[in-house]
Design an enzyme around this catalytic site. Structure first.
Site, PDB file in Angstrom:
ATOM      1  N   ASN A   9     -41.124   0.929  38.784  1.00 56.37           N
ATOM      2  CA  ASN A   9     -41.162  -0.105  37.746  1.00 56.37           C
ATOM      3  C   ASN A   9     -41.216  -1.477  38.433  1.00 56.37           C
ATOM      4  O   ASN A   9     -40.310  -1.832  39.182  1.00 56.37           O
ATOM      5  CB  ASN A   9     -39.904   0.027  36.865  1.00 56.37           C
ATOM      6  N   HIS A  12     -39.566  -6.441  37.759  1.00 56.28           N
ATOM      7  CA  HIS A  12     -38.765  -7.510  38.364  1.00 56.28           C
ATOM      8  C   HIS A  12     -39.523  -8.320  39.415  1.00 56.28           C
ATOM      9  O   HIS A  12     -39.031  -9.356  39.862  1.00 56.28           O
ATOM     10  CB  HIS A  12     -37.426  -6.962  38.846  1.00 56.28           C
ATOM     11  N   HIS A  45     -42.746  -2.632  31.529  1.00 59.78           N
ATOM     12  CA  HIS A  45     -42.270  -2.826  30.153  1.00 59.78           C
ATOM     13  C   HIS A  45     -42.731  -4.186  29.656  1.00 59.78           C
ATOM     14  O   HIS A  45     -42.273  -5.218  30.141  1.00 59.78           O
ATOM     15  CB  HIS A  45     -40.727  -2.741  30.185  1.00 59.78           C
ATOM     16  N   ARG A  47     -42.165  -6.628  27.256  1.00 55.49           N
ATOM     17  CA  ARG A  47     -41.141  -6.931  26.246  1.00 55.49           C
ATOM     18  C   ARG A  47     -41.705  -7.882  25.211  1.00 55.49           C
ATOM     19  O   ARG A  47     -42.632  -8.650  25.485  1.00 55.49           O
ATOM     20  CB  ARG A  47     -39.905  -7.536  26.917  1.00 55.49           C
ATOM     21  N   ARG A  51     -40.619 -11.560  28.807  1.00 61.69           N
ATOM     22  CA  ARG A  51     -39.762 -12.191  29.809  1.00 61.69           C
ATOM     23  C   ARG A  51     -40.124 -11.797  31.239  1.00 61.69           C
ATOM     24  O   ARG A  51     -39.778 -12.467  32.172  1.00 61.69           O
ATOM     25  CB  ARG A  51     -38.290 -11.907  29.526  1.00 61.69           C
ATOM     26  N   GLU A  72     -43.989   1.041  29.097  1.00 61.30           N
ATOM     27  CA  GLU A  72     -42.767   1.020  28.281  1.00 61.30           C
ATOM     28  C   GLU A  72     -42.930  -0.003  27.174  1.00 61.30           C
ATOM     29  O   GLU A  72     -43.359  -1.136  27.433  1.00 61.30           O
ATOM     30  CB  GLU A  72     -41.556   0.637  29.125  1.00 61.30           C
ATOM     31  N   THR A 103     -32.475  -2.584  29.203  1.00 54.82           N
ATOM     32  CA  THR A 103     -32.469  -1.605  28.117  1.00 54.82           C
ATOM     33  C   THR A 103     -31.153  -0.832  28.177  1.00 54.82           C
ATOM     34  O   THR A 103     -30.968   0.028  29.043  1.00 54.82           O
ATOM     35  CB  THR A 103     -33.688  -0.663  28.242  1.00 54.82           C
ATOM     36  N   GLU A 153     -37.400  10.806  28.461  1.00 55.74           N
ATOM     37  CA  GLU A 153     -36.832  10.175  29.650  1.00 55.74           C
ATOM     38  C   GLU A 153     -35.356   9.931  29.338  1.00 55.74           C
ATOM     39  O   GLU A 153     -35.019   9.196  28.410  1.00 55.74           O
ATOM     40  CB  GLU A 153     -37.546   8.861  29.978  1.00 55.74           C
ATOM     41  N   HIS A 194     -33.357   4.564  34.740  1.00 57.63           N
ATOM     42  CA  HIS A 194     -32.386   3.486  34.564  1.00 57.63           C
ATOM     43  C   HIS A 194     -31.236   3.539  35.562  1.00 57.63           C
ATOM     44  O   HIS A 194     -30.485   4.509  35.626  1.00 57.63           O
ATOM     45  CB  HIS A 194     -31.806   3.396  33.148  1.00 57.63           C
TER      46      HIS A 194
HETATM   47  N1  PXP Z   1     -37.002   3.668  32.451  1.00 54.71           N
HETATM   48  C1  PXP Z   1     -36.868   2.916  31.330  1.00 54.71           C
HETATM   49  C2  PXP Z   1     -37.287   3.533  30.047  1.00 54.71           C
HETATM   50  C3  PXP Z   1     -36.407   1.580  31.393  1.00 54.71           C
HETATM   51  O1  PXP Z   1     -36.303   0.855  30.275  1.00 54.71           O
HETATM   52  C4  PXP Z   1     -36.093   1.041  32.645  1.00 54.71           C
HETATM   53  C5  PXP Z   1     -35.620  -0.380  32.741  1.00 54.71           C
HETATM   54  O2  PXP Z   1     -36.533  -1.258  32.233  1.00 54.71           O
HETATM   55  C6  PXP Z   1     -36.257   1.848  33.779  1.00 54.71           C
HETATM   56  C7  PXP Z   1     -36.693   3.155  33.659  1.00 54.71           C
HETATM   57  C8  PXP Z   1     -35.979   1.319  35.146  1.00 54.71           C
HETATM   58  O3  PXP Z   1     -34.625   1.034  35.272  1.00 54.71           O
HETATM   59  P1  PXP Z   1     -34.127   0.254  36.550  1.00 54.71           P
HETATM   60  O4  PXP Z   1     -34.864  -1.031  36.619  1.00 54.71           O
HETATM   61  O5  PXP Z   1     -32.669   0.103  36.298  1.00 54.71           O
HETATM   62  O6  PXP Z   1     -34.418   1.148  37.735  1.00 54.71           O
END
Ligand code: PXP
Length: 246
Positions: A9, A12, A45, A47, A51, A72, A103, A153, A194
């Site tokens: 992901n 960030h 994601h 949003r 953001r 996402e 999330t 998930e 997550h």
């Molecule tokens: N999976 C989903 C559905 C999420 O919403 C997120 C966070 O946006 C992640 C995975 C990734 O989580 P993390 O950034 O904490 O590794």
């Protein structure tokens, strides 16, 4: 032995870019490097408040990567239309609250049933797989299957948080294990996401039903110290070790 896939992901990277309002670091560059360094997929994601990732990022990423994109999104008409136009490999439907830092929990499939059903139908009609981000609860899993999800998930945030703070995580792990077994038994593909770190991925990868991890914040954070390539390869190695000793 087939190992679980690693989806990275990259949200960030966009958070960093947006913090200064500049055009760097580039989420597209991150996606391409993740691909080069062995990620099996990219997750992002979009949003409602944009953001981190923005609409243009999604289009640029999807046009340029050759690994699957897991998109996402909140279950809104706007997001469904964006997904259908962009054509990712999968849509992972998540709950979204404007004021949350991340999330915080899975989507409640039962109370969102009437919102989810037409959206899932439309996404699937466009040959995009549907994943629901839910808590490790039998009721949620059963409902996810009933309304046509292909994938669940499971939210691993609480388990990972306990590991990070040296708290007893055994009951959380057991809950995830039972949910994994149940999801698999009713024909749902199983993903975890997550809060996953180097310290928590090993236990999770011992759960044989898991097909994919989606990991973001820790990979991008650790890249500050190790670099993206080493962060990704260390996760791959830990997933492999976990799987071998299951
Ligand atoms: N999976 C989903 C559905 C999420 O919403 C997120 C966070 O946006 C992640 C995975 C990734 O989580 P993390 O950034 O904490 O590794």
């Amino acid at each position: 032995m087939t190992l679980p896939r690693l989806g990275v992901n990259i949200d960030h990277v966009a958070t960093l870019r947006n913090a200064r309002g500049e055009n760097y670091p580039s989420p597209l560059r991150a996606a391409l490097l993740c691909q080069e360094y062995g990620a099996d997929g990219i997750t992002t994601h979009l949003r409602e408040d944009r953001r981190h990732i923005r609409d243009d990022d999604i289009n640029e990423i999807i046009e340029n990567i050759s690994i699957p994109l897991n998109f996402e999104m909140a279950p809104t008409d706007e997001m469904v239309n964006i997904a259908v136009n962009a054509g990712p490999n999968a849509c992972c439907i998540v709950p979204e609250k404007r004021e949350e830092i991340t999330t915080e929990g899975g989507i409640d499939v039962r109370s969102n049933h009437n919102i989810l059903v037409p959206k899932i139908e439309k996404i699937k009609k466009n040959n995009i797989r549907v994943s629901l981000f839910i808590d490790a609860s039998m009721d949620q899993i059963k409902m996810a299957k009933e309304i046509g999800a292909d994938i669940v998930e499971l939210h691993t945030g609480e388990f990972c948080r306990k590991i990070n703070y040296n708290e007893d995580a055994s009951s959380e792990l057991e809950r995830i294990r039972e949910a994994a077994d149940f999801s698999n038994s009713i024909g749902l593909e199983l993903h975890f996401g997550h809060g996953i770190t180097f310290d928590s991925v090993g236990e999770l990868s011992k759960i044989k039903e898991v097909k994919e991890f989606n990991i973001g914040h820790f990979i991008i954070s650790e890249s500050v110290f190790l670099g993206l390539e080493k962060s990704i390869s260390k996760f791959r190695e830990l997933i492999k070790i976990g799987r071998e000793i299951q």
